[in-house]
Design an enzyme around this catalytic site. Structure first.
Site: not given
Length: 291
Positions: A21, A163
């Site tokens: 990422g 999450y």
């Protein structure tokens, strides 16, 4: 900022770091800091075009390679391309997005943030010389692991619940990986870090009414991406404790220099973390090289 800062990063010349990422936000800042300290950084990114543009802004040695953590086939291809590295920084993630699924049918947040990194670590571990760094979040404190419904197939879907579960799963994974490494007599380390409250793109892609509030917080009180990434960089390069968790040491864990921080009780639940490990192996179809 007082305490440990970018000037304290040990010389990384001759060392290779894989950062997932690394296209923007914390990942790009982590790659920039490590390359600036002399490391060769493999930027593992889903969007290669965007990653190449970021790579051109980094002083140092960087390589861009394709990796989609929401696709086990992509993870395998990427792992096959890596001959060896000193450190793996599992940074990539998605946050509080509408319910969707990975290429393999996993709920997107648990699939990307945890199962994707679990699979990547398993495939690369024998070629990682030093340590694995998992990037978690303060939201793990409100997370709950539901082993019977990890992919939110029966529960009413909660974006933030999903999450928080994924970030709690990363912490449990860190602890269990370190336990297994020690039991196997390995000197490799598994550590975790969190950025506190940092202004990044992930905070502004929730696609709901809370996004405007998050954007306001980013402008008024959040740390920069570079400041948030410093905690991952610390975990990747400093003398750390096996299985340790590192993050901001001031302002209730929102900002400040890196330091050892506490986890929730759920993050230390040994029974759940071992069952989660077994479930992750079953879901990904990948047997971990430490048992």
């Amino acid at each position: 900022m007082g305490g440990w800062n970018a000037a304290d990063i040990p010389d990384q010349t001759g060392r290779t770091h894989v950062v997932t990422g690394a296209t923007s936000g914390l990942g790009a800042a982590t790659a920039r800091a490590l390359a600036g300290a002399g490391a060769t950084v493999i930027m593992a990114c889903r969007n290669e075009i965007k990653a190449q543009a970021v790579a051109k802004t980094i002083d140092g040695t960087v390589q861009v390679r394709a990796l989609d953590l929401a696709d086990l086939a992509s993870i395998r291809r990427f792992a096959d391309s890596v001959e060896g590295a000193d450190v793996l920084v599992n940074n990539a993630g998605v946050m509080a997005v509408p319910k969707s699924h990975t290429a393999d049918g996993f709920e997107l947040q648990i699939g990307t943030n945890f199962l994707g990194h679990f699979a990547l670590t398993a495939l690369l571990l024998d070629r990682i010389a030093d340590r694995v760094v998992n990037v978690s979040s303060v939201t793990h404190h409100i997370g709950r692991i539901d082993l019977d419904d990890l992919n939110w197939e029966r529960r009413a879907y909660s974006r933030f619940g999903a999450y928080a579960q994924s970030k709690l799963a990363l912490l449990q994974f860190t602890t269990e990986l370190q336990r297994r490494l020690l039991a196997a007599g390995s000197r490799k380390l598994a550590v975790a870090a969190h950025p506190g409250y940092a202004a990044t793109d992930i905070n502004s892609k929730t696609e709901n009414l809370l996004e405007s509030l998050i954007n306001l917080g980013n402008r008024l009180i959040a740390q920069s991406s570079a400041a948030g990434a410093l905690h991952s960089v610390y975990a990747a390069t400093a003398a750390v404790e096996p299985g340790g968790y590192y993050g901001p040491s001031e302002w209730f864990g929102w900002s400040g220099p890196p330091g050892r921080v506490g986890t929730s009780g759920a993050a230390r639940d040994e029974k759940t973390m071992r069952l989660l490990w077994k479930l992750a192996e079953e879901l990904t179809g990948i047997d971990f090289p430490v048992s």
